[in-house]
Design a protein around this motif. Structure first.
Motif, PDB file in Angstrom:
ATOM      1  N   ALA A  68       0.879  -1.176   0.000  1.00 29.79           N
ATOM      2  CA  ALA A  68       0.000   0.000   0.000  1.00 29.79           C
ATOM      3  C   ALA A  68       0.911   1.220   0.000  1.00 29.79           C
ATOM      4  N   ILE A  69       1.204   1.726  -1.197  1.00 24.78           N
ATOM      5  CA  ILE A  69       2.267   2.719  -1.389  1.00 24.78           C
ATOM      6  C   ILE A  69       1.714   4.133  -1.284  1.00 24.78           C
ATOM      7  N   ASP A  70       2.478   4.983  -0.601  1.00 23.17           N
ATOM      8  CA  ASP A  70       2.071   6.367  -0.390  1.00 23.17           C
ATOM      9  C   ASP A  70       2.617   7.318  -1.442  1.00 23.17           C
ATOM     10  N   LEU A  71       3.823   7.076  -1.927  1.00 26.86           N
ATOM     11  CA  LEU A  71       4.528   8.048  -2.761  1.00 26.86           C
ATOM     12  C   LEU A  71       4.143   7.957  -4.235  1.00 26.86           C
ATOM     13  N   PRO A  72       4.159   9.078  -4.949  1.00 24.98           N
ATOM     14  CA  PRO A  72       4.005   9.022  -6.406  1.00 24.98           C
ATOM     15  C   PRO A  72       5.270   8.452  -7.035  1.00 24.98           C
ATOM     16  N   HIS A  73       5.117   7.846  -8.199  1.00 21.38           N
ATOM     17  CA  HIS A  73       6.272   7.266  -8.880  1.00 21.38           C
ATOM     18  C   HIS A  73       6.003   7.340 -10.378  1.00 21.38           C
ATOM     19  N   ALA A 113       8.888  10.525 -15.853  1.00 17.14           N
ATOM     20  CA  ALA A 113       9.622  11.744 -15.500  1.00 17.14           C
ATOM     21  C   ALA A 113      11.082  11.417 -15.186  1.00 17.14           C
ATOM     22  N   ASP A 114      11.954  12.359 -15.467  1.00 16.59           N
ATOM     23  CA  ASP A 114      13.387  12.133 -15.240  1.00 16.59           C
ATOM     24  C   ASP A 114      13.702  11.822 -13.793  1.00 16.59           C
ATOM     25  N   ASP A 115      12.980  12.485 -12.863  1.00 14.79           N
ATOM     26  CA  ASP A 115      13.253  12.278 -11.443  1.00 14.79           C
ATOM     27  C   ASP A 115      12.168  11.426 -10.774  1.00 14.79           C
ATOM     28  N   TYR A 116      11.292  10.815 -11.585  1.00 13.96           N
ATOM     29  CA  TYR A 116      10.232   9.936 -11.106  1.00 13.96           C
ATOM     30  C   TYR A 116       9.181  10.664 -10.259  1.00 13.96           C
ATOM     31  N   ILE A 117       9.236  11.983 -10.262  1.00 11.21           N
ATOM     32  CA  ILE A 117       8.237  12.790  -9.556  1.00 11.21           C
ATOM     33  C   ILE A 117       7.473  13.662 -10.546  1.00 11.21           C
ATOM     34  N   GLY A 118       8.182  14.297 -11.477  1.00  9.75           N
ATOM     35  CA  GLY A 118       7.519  15.116 -12.482  1.00  9.75           C
ATOM     36  C   GLY A 118       6.980  16.406 -11.907  1.00  9.75           C
ATOM     37  N   ASP A 119       5.850  16.852 -12.440  1.00  7.79           N
ATOM     38  CA  ASP A 119       5.244  18.101 -11.997  1.00  7.79           C
ATOM     39  C   ASP A 119       4.963  18.036 -10.504  1.00  7.79           C
ATOM     40  N   LEU A 171      17.615   4.906  -8.727  1.00  5.39           N
ATOM     41  CA  LEU A 171      17.554   5.280  -7.319  1.00  5.39           C
ATOM     42  C   LEU A 171      18.054   6.702  -7.098  1.00  5.39           C
ATOM     43  N   ASP A 172      19.126   7.058  -7.788  1.00  2.00           N
ATOM     44  CA  ASP A 172      19.652   8.419  -7.652  1.00  2.00           C
ATOM     45  C   ASP A 172      18.661   9.457  -8.171  1.00  2.00           C
ATOM     46  N   ALA A 173      18.004   9.130  -9.288  1.00  2.00           N
ATOM     47  CA  ALA A 173      17.015  10.054  -9.842  1.00  2.00           C
ATOM     48  C   ALA A 173      15.815  10.197  -8.902  1.00  2.00           C
ATOM     49  N   TYR A 174      15.376   9.066  -8.346  1.00  4.21           N
ATOM     50  CA  TYR A 174      14.220   9.112  -7.451  1.00  4.21           C
ATOM     51  C   TYR A 174      14.562   9.871  -6.167  1.00  4.21           C
ATOM     52  N   ARG A 175      15.791   9.734  -5.710  1.00  6.65           N
ATOM     53  CA  ARG A 175      16.219  10.484  -4.528  1.00  6.65           C
ATOM     54  C   ARG A 175      16.121  11.986  -4.796  1.00  6.65           C
ATOM     55  N   ARG A 176      16.541  12.422  -5.962  1.00 10.42           N
ATOM     56  CA  ARG A 176      16.431  13.850  -6.308  1.00 10.42           C
ATOM     57  C   ARG A 176      14.968  14.285  -6.337  1.00 10.42           C
ATOM     58  N   GLY A 177      14.102  13.402  -6.858  1.00  5.99           N
ATOM     59  CA  GLY A 177      12.682  13.730  -6.882  1.00  5.99           C
ATOM     60  C   GLY A 177      12.088  13.822  -5.493  1.00  5.99           C
ATOM     61  N   LEU A 178      12.508  12.932  -4.603  1.00  6.83           N
ATOM     62  CA  LEU A 178      12.001  12.972  -3.230  1.00  6.83           C
ATOM     63  C   LEU A 178      12.490  14.216  -2.495  1.00  6.83           C
ATOM     64  N   ASP A 179      13.710  14.649  -2.798  1.00 13.53           N
ATOM     65  CA  ASP A 179      14.204  15.906  -2.236  1.00 13.53           C
ATOM     66  C   ASP A 179      13.306  17.061  -2.679  1.00 13.53           C
ATOM     67  N   LYS A 180      12.950  17.065  -3.955  1.00 16.55           N
ATOM     68  CA  LYS A 180      12.095  18.126  -4.479  1.00 16.55           C
ATOM     69  C   LYS A 180      10.707  18.087  -3.825  1.00 16.55           C
ATOM     70  N   LEU A 181      10.232  16.862  -3.540  1.00 16.32           N
ATOM     71  CA  LEU A 181       8.920  16.699  -2.927  1.00 16.32           C
ATOM     72  C   LEU A 181       8.962  16.898  -1.415  1.00 16.32           C
ATOM     73  N   GLY A 182      10.187  16.898  -0.850  1.00 14.82           N
ATOM     74  CA  GLY A 182      10.336  17.084   0.591  1.00 14.82           C
ATOM     75  C   GLY A 182       9.958  15.867   1.403  1.00 14.82           C
ATOM     76  N   GLN A 183      10.200  14.663   0.854  1.00 12.84           N
ATOM     77  CA  GLN A 183       9.832  13.432   1.535  1.00 12.84           C
ATOM     78  C   GLN A 183      11.059  12.714   2.084  1.00 12.84           C
ATOM     79  N   PRO A 184      10.945  12.060   3.238  1.00 15.20           N
ATOM     80  CA  PRO A 184      12.092  11.403   3.863  1.00 15.20           C
ATOM     81  C   PRO A 184      12.464  10.102   3.157  1.00 15.20           C
ATOM     82  N   TYR A 185      13.727   9.755   3.242  1.00 19.45           N
ATOM     83  CA  TYR A 185      14.213   8.499   2.687  1.00 19.45           C
ATOM     84  C   TYR A 185      15.571   8.207   3.315  1.00 19.45           C
ATOM     85  N   GLU A 186      16.033   6.981   3.103  1.00 17.16           N
ATOM     86  CA  GLU A 186      17.370   6.592   3.526  1.00 17.16           C
ATOM     87  C   GLU A 186      18.007   5.797   2.404  1.00 17.16           C
TER      88      GLU A 186
END
Length: 439
Positions: free
Chosen positions: A82-87, A91-97, A146-161
């Protein structure tokens, strides 16, 4: 009159279904029934829509029908994320707009919250846990994802490790992967147990009929649904049967019934659990969409899911089970060499309703006919949210999530046959080959 030319027919070997608490299926429909609201498809979307309609219209009977037994079909066959995040894989960073991503996340979180509340309220035994998920990679292409998605999560302000491969055995036991991105917001669940529990806790003004396959539909001022033992006349029809919505005459040539396959091991012995190590409950999704999904379950089994087939009629094919179980064994052995001799107890397939533009449908299909269709592989959260919101919209409510869904372009049309099957099958084969060791 629209004749339904293909009916759901899933295989009988789904581990989730057989390992979940047995329940007595509700009787199939017989005779002639008239109802203001009839919902077709008792998966996550249909259960949510029927429940919410019953809340909005407490003095009216809501009829919910399914061609198979609840939990036996698609909703009970997924990997239980049950996934919370957009993917957004486009999109280049897996987040897009960013605004679209924020609304998508709000939609997913609403589905999570609905399920969590229902599980707690009705004490549904489905092993729902907020465990997060690992997105893991072994190939260079996967690491780049993974590196691209990390950049997208930074843009979205979501936590990750970000976890280096040498530390992954402490998390998931295996040292197979080079790197993983852990995000904490995903909930893991036994999907068949969840959907069975949702069905058995419906409001009293919902009448559920299982094993009731509609064979003909006559649209008009009222919709008449015919099956072998009777018919149901609906003032309003709500379709929540994903790709089978095309069989009812709507969105034809827009959805792709793509099957994916899973195997579940026997329970690990205490000695095997000790050799495996890591946490006792976790889920891994691949950096490459055509790679391997893994789970360690509450009862110490390992789930392996990979491989795809395009089944245009939406029905299971035994030949694919026979073919892909060998791929599952290979994927398991490469990841868990410390577990020799661990066999699979179950192997099964389950369908995804996909569209080429990754968009679903939400709204009116025809006079007095409505639908929430095509979850694009996010049925647990997205189906729950869209089914609930469709009922809210039908009751006259409006909010930003309803507006977001109503403004979606919907699934685009596919090329005609035989070019469609040729193209999809070629794409599936190429992408599974291209996934390399991620598979």
């Amino acid at each position: 009159m629209t004749k339904i030319t293909s009916l759901p027919a899933d295989d009988s070997t789904c581990g989730w279904f057989h390992l979940s608490k047995p329940r007595k299926a509700k009787p199939g429909h017989s005779g002639n029934t008239k109802a203001r609201w009839v919902v077709v498809g008792a998966g996550f979307t249909g259960l949510a829509a029927a429940r919410q309609l019953a809340i909005h219209f407490p003095d009216e009977e809501i009829v919910l029908i399914d061609a198979q037994e609840v939990g036996f079909g698609t909703s009970g066959r997924n990997a239980g994320f049950a996934i919370d995040l957009p993917h957004d894989i486009g999109a280049d960073d897996y987040i897009g707009d960013i605004e679209t991503a924020k609304t998508t996340m709000k939609l997913n979180l609403s589905g999570q919250t609905m399920l969590k509340n229902l599980v707690e309220e009705h004490q549904i035994e489905c092993h729902l846990r907020a465990s997060g998920k690992y997105q893991a990679a072994i190939e260079d292409r996967g690491i780049a994802v993974l590196d691209a998605y990390r950049r997208g999560l930074d843009k979205l302000g979501q936590p990750y490790e970000m976890i280096d491969g040498k530390h992954l055995p402490d998390h998931i036991g295996t040292s197979f992967y080079r790197k993983a991105l852990f995000t904490p917001g995903t909930m893991l669940v036994q999907p068949a147990a969840l959907v069975k529990g949702l069905a058995d806790s419906l409001p009293s003004n919902v009448t559920l009929h299982e094993n009731t396959a509609i064979t003909d539909v006559d649209y008009g001022e009222k919709t008449v649904l015919t099956h072998r033992n009777g018919r149901i006349t609906a003032d309003n029809l709500v379709l929540t049967n994903n790709a089978f919505g095309m069989r009812f005459g709507f969105l034809q040539g827009t959805m792709l019934p793509v099957f994916t396959y899973a195997s579940l091991t026997r329970e690990l012995t205490p000695a095997e659990q000790a050799r495996l190590g890591g946490k006792d409950f976790w889920g891994v999704i691949p950096a490459d969409p055509f790679g391997t999904t893994l789970r360690r379950t509450h009862d110490n089994r390992i789930l392996v899911r990979n491989s795809f087939s395009f089944n245009p009629d939406g029905r299971s094919k035994q030949k694919y089970l026979d073919q892909f179980v060998n791929r599952h064994r290979d994927s398991f052995q490469r990841r868990f060499p410390m577990l020799p001799g661990v066999e699979f107890d179950y192997t099964w397939g389950g369908s995804l309703a996909l569209s080429r533009n990754h968009a679903g449908f939400f709204g009116q299909l025809a006079p007095n006919v409505y639908g929430a269709l095509c979850c694009n592989g996010l049925g647990v959260t997205r189906g729950t949210a869209t089914g609930t919101l469709l009922a809210d919209w039908l009751a006259g409510e409006r909010n930003d999530l309803i507006d977001f869904l109503r403004n979606s372009p919907g699934p685009v049309r596919n090329p005609p046959q035989p070019f469609l099957s040729m193209g999809v099958n070629l794409s599936l084969k190429w992408n599974q080959y291209r996934a390399g060791r991620e598979g």
